[in-house]
Write a protein that holds these residues in place. Structure first.
Motif, PDB file in Angstrom:
ATOM      1  N   VAL A 190      27.359  83.292   7.140  1.00  0.00           N
ATOM      2  CA  VAL A 190      28.189  82.322   7.832  1.00  0.00           C
ATOM      3  C   VAL A 190      29.153  83.131   8.701  1.00  0.00           C
ATOM      4  CG1 VAL A 190      29.908  80.514   7.545  1.00  0.00           C
ATOM      5  CG2 VAL A 190      28.004  80.697   5.951  1.00  0.00           C
ATOM      6  N   VAL A 191      29.237  82.779   9.935  1.00  0.00           N
ATOM      7  CA  VAL A 191      29.998  83.610  10.874  1.00  0.00           C
ATOM      8  C   VAL A 191      31.501  83.427  10.691  1.00  0.00           C
ATOM      9  CG1 VAL A 191      30.399  84.115  13.316  1.00  0.00           C
ATOM     10  CG2 VAL A 191      28.114  83.508  12.521  1.00  0.00           C
ATOM     11  N   GLU A 192      32.163  84.522  10.413  1.00  0.00           N
ATOM     12  CA  GLU A 192      33.624  84.515  10.419  1.00  0.00           C
ATOM     13  C   GLU A 192      34.011  85.730  11.239  1.00  0.00           C
ATOM     14  OE1 GLU A 192      35.121  84.536   6.451  1.00  0.00           O
ATOM     15  OE2 GLU A 192      33.955  82.770   5.937  1.00  0.00           O
ATOM     16  N   ASP A 193      34.311  85.550  12.480  1.00  0.00           N
ATOM     17  CA  ASP A 193      34.549  86.699  13.334  1.00  0.00           C
ATOM     18  C   ASP A 193      35.777  86.483  14.214  1.00  0.00           C
ATOM     19  OD1 ASP A 193      33.714  84.886  15.195  1.00  0.00           O
ATOM     20  OD2 ASP A 193      31.662  85.620  15.210  1.00  0.00           O
ATOM     21  N   ASN A 194      35.893  87.376  15.183  1.00  0.00           N
ATOM     22  CA  ASN A 194      37.085  87.309  16.028  1.00  0.00           C
ATOM     23  C   ASN A 194      36.844  86.582  17.342  1.00  0.00           C
ATOM     24  OD1 ASN A 194      38.577  88.826  14.186  1.00  0.00           O
ATOM     25  ND2 ASN A 194      37.617  90.701  14.942  1.00  0.00           N
ATOM     26  N   CYS A 195      35.742  85.816  17.365  1.00  0.00           N
ATOM     27  CA  CYS A 195      35.420  85.106  18.602  1.00  0.00           C
ATOM     28  C   CYS A 195      36.365  83.932  18.817  1.00  0.00           C
ATOM     29  CB  CYS A 195      34.014  84.531  18.524  1.00  0.00           C
ATOM     30  SG  CYS A 195      32.748  85.753  18.774  1.00  0.00           S
ATOM     31  N   VAL A 196      36.510  83.596  20.069  1.00  0.00           N
ATOM     32  CA  VAL A 196      37.140  82.318  20.388  1.00  0.00           C
ATOM     33  C   VAL A 196      36.290  81.272  19.686  1.00  0.00           C
ATOM     34  CG1 VAL A 196      37.527  80.680  22.269  1.00  0.00           C
ATOM     35  CG2 VAL A 196      37.876  83.126  22.642  1.00  0.00           C
ATOM     36  N   TRP A 197      36.894  80.347  18.944  1.00  0.00           N
ATOM     37  CA  TRP A 197      36.046  79.431  18.194  1.00  0.00           C
ATOM     38  C   TRP A 197      35.524  78.323  19.107  1.00  0.00           C
ATOM     39  CZ3 TRP A 197      34.114  74.910  16.807  1.00  0.00           C
ATOM     40  CH2 TRP A 197      33.221  74.907  15.731  1.00  0.00           C
ATOM     41  N   ALA A 198      34.216  78.225  19.157  1.00  0.00           N
ATOM     42  CA  ALA A 198      33.558  77.106  19.833  1.00  0.00           C
ATOM     43  C   ALA A 198      32.248  76.906  19.095  1.00  0.00           C
ATOM     44  CB  ALA A 198      33.304  77.421  21.305  1.00  0.00           C
ATOM     45  N   VAL A 199      31.808  75.665  18.997  1.00  0.00           N
ATOM     46  CA  VAL A 199      30.634  75.375  18.163  1.00  0.00           C
ATOM     47  C   VAL A 199      29.347  75.924  18.782  1.00  0.00           C
ATOM     48  CG1 VAL A 199      30.084  73.087  19.107  1.00  0.00           C
ATOM     49  CG2 VAL A 199      29.619  73.593  16.698  1.00  0.00           C
ATOM     50  N   CYS A 200      29.351  76.104  20.090  1.00  0.00           N
ATOM     51  CA  CYS A 200      28.173  76.667  20.763  1.00  0.00           C
ATOM     52  C   CYS A 200      28.628  77.281  22.083  1.00  0.00           C
ATOM     53  CB  CYS A 200      27.117  75.585  21.009  1.00  0.00           C
ATOM     54  SG  CYS A 200      27.659  74.332  22.176  1.00  0.00           S
ATOM     55  N   GLY A 201      27.675  77.848  22.801  1.00  0.00           N
ATOM     56  CA  GLY A 201      28.029  78.573  24.027  1.00  0.00           C
ATOM     57  C   GLY A 201      28.069  77.706  25.273  1.00  0.00           C
ATOM     58  N   ILE A 202      28.147  76.415  25.090  1.00  0.00           N
ATOM     59  CA  ILE A 202      28.150  75.527  26.257  1.00  0.00           C
ATOM     60  C   ILE A 202      29.375  75.819  27.144  1.00  0.00           C
ATOM     61  CG2 ILE A 202      29.369  73.581  25.110  1.00  0.00           C
ATOM     62  CD1 ILE A 202      27.412  71.711  26.657  1.00  0.00           C
ATOM     63  N   GLY A 203      29.125  76.035  28.409  1.00  0.00           N
ATOM     64  CA  GLY A 203      30.218  76.333  29.338  1.00  0.00           C
ATOM     65  C   GLY A 203      30.854  77.693  29.104  1.00  0.00           C
TER      66      GLY A 203
END
Lengths: 96, 362
Positions: free
Chosen positions: B244-257
């Motif tokens: 399960v991804v727990e990372d430092n990414c900007v949280w968004a459910v998918c890469g849309i836009g």
């Protein structure tokens, strides 16, 4: 390495593998090697050297840029560039 | 010690994910999907493409693609996927693909393989694609052809795979889990193994592009979803379940836009292949970067993707295991923030399988 060898190698123009696709994102080069189905991410300095390998620039010129931009001695720059070229050459990232 | 091929694959996968993550955080679309035609020589029962808008429209020319590839490259795109319809139906397919290669874009081709004889395989090999993806719908002709509705398409697919693999082209087989093939997944994995291909299963069927829901009637049931996650998926992953991804990414459910962009055969640009709200036309756009950063539609969908966690997933059990697609939610329920049944059923079985594997220390 003898002096003449060093002079000769500095005049070599390293060329990126022509099948490699890459983009520099956030200072790091993401390199795709489709023939090997591999993706590599290079370090910041490696990315800069990779960018400079445009098929026209000699190792000597690459070293000059690295010296200026990273404030290192010519000897260190040459060592780093040659090591990097050897490393990525072994990974199939350069034209043979 | 020499690196094992398996480790090399993992290294590549991690580098690929990191590249996507970098693009994600910086909002640089690393991937662009070009649907080069909607024409197809198969008639898959659950295909999401609708061809109703084709009348009077002209597919982009090779020179249109040359310009488009330059523009997406400047935007930051690294991977270009040529898909369809069936992309190889275009007589100028190799010119289009060649134009992508000229821009040093990494090429992926999604095809049904129907036209890939030995000669075409050799032409594909010359393109040096990063990957060719082909759909397999069953482990035998009967099942596969129930979906494609084209007699002989199963044998042709296997021959196409052989033709490419013989030339050492990387092939990924992909399969949507449906009522038709739900008891054949192990057989499909076996075919992939025999042919030296990777295999990806998708447990969720999307509605059609026009929002029509008929494909969903072919979705698999809960029992088979459970079997997939508990028995089959761990075997495919060398006993490891996806973390399960727990990372430092900007949280968004998918890469849309954020991480990808889609362009249809006529040049219309969409946030993704599922969210068909036009943001412009690549033949007419003067500044793609400006459109990418300032489009009202893209800003809207970016916002939606970032709010899904708070508005949907945090409110349900197993929400963090949910591969939620706001576009599918919008098509199925009319609301991008409304949980649709396939998403939560799939998440529940994924979560149970993950917890079980964790207890076993896998």
């Amino acid at each position: 390495m003898e002096r003449n060898d060093t002079v000769n190698i500095k005049m070599v123009i390293p060329k990126r593998n022509h099948d490699a696709a890459f983009r520099v994102i956030d200072g790091e080069a993401v390199v795709v090697l489709p023939s090997r189905s591999e993706v590599k991410i290079l370090s910041e300095v490696g990315s800069r050297i990779w960018e400079l390998m445009d098929g026209k620039t000699t190792i000597s010129q690459i070293c000059e840029t690295i010296c200026m931009e990273y404030d290192v001695s010519p000897e260190t720059a040459l060592d780093d560039v040659l090591n990097f070229i050897k490393e990525i050459g072994d990974e199939g990232m350069l034209e043979s | 010690m020499t690196q094992k091929p398996h480790e090399k694959r993992e290294e590549t996968k991690n580098a690929y994910l990191r590249a996507m993550e970098k693009g994600w955080n910086k909002r640089i679309p690393v991937a662009a999907h070009f649907e080069v035609t909607f024409r197809c020589n198969h008639d898959c029962v659950f295909c999401y493409n609708t061809r109703e808008d084709e009348a009077g429209k002209t597919e982009m020319s090779v020179s249109d693609y040359r310009r488009a590839f330059k523009m997406v490259k400047e935007l930051g795109v690294l991977f270009v996927t040529l898909t369809g319809g069936e992309p190889l139906l275009r007589k100028d397919f190799f010119e289009i693909a060649g134009a992508a290669k000229e821009e040093a874009l990494a090429l992926r081709i999604f095809t049904n393989g129907y036209l890939i004889d030995e000669e075409m395989a050799a032409r594909i090999k010359k393109l040096v694609p990063f990957e060719v993806e082909m759909s397999i719908h069953g482990h035998n002709a009967e099942t596969h052809e129930k979906v494609t509705r084209v007699k002989g398409s199963f044998d042709t697919l296997l021959q196409a795979v052989d033709n490419l693999r013989k030339l050492d082209v990387k092939v990924n087989l992909k399969s949507i889990i449906t009522r038709f093939n739900e008891d054949e997944l192990e057989g499909i994995v076996e075919i992939a193994k025999q042919k030296g291909c990777s295999i990806t299963f998708d447990p969720v069927i999307s509605p059609r592009d026009n929002g029509e829901l008929s494909p969903i009637q072919y979705a698999t049931d809960e029992e088979h979803l459970k079997k997939f996650w508990v028995e089959i998926y761990p075997k495919m992953r060398n006993s490891l379940l996806a973390p399960v991804v727990e990372d430092n990414c900007v949280w968004a459910v998918c890469g849309i836009g954020r991480a990808s962009i889609a362009i249809d055969p006529y040049g219309d640009i969409f946030p993704c292949l599922q969210w068909r709200e036009k943001i412009g036309n690549i033949k007419e756009v003067a500044d793609l970067k400006d459109l990418w950063h300032n489009s009202a539609v893209l800003n809207k969908v970016r916002g939606i993707a970032m709010r899904v966690k708070e508005e949907v997933l945090d409110k349900v059990e197993y929400g963090n295991f949910c591969s939620y697609c706001p576009a599918v939610a919008r098509q199925v329920t009319g609301d991008p923030f409304k949980l649709y049944p396939q998403a939560i059923e799939n998440a529940r079985h994924f979560a149970v399988a993950y917890e079980t594997a964790k207890k076993k220390g896998k």
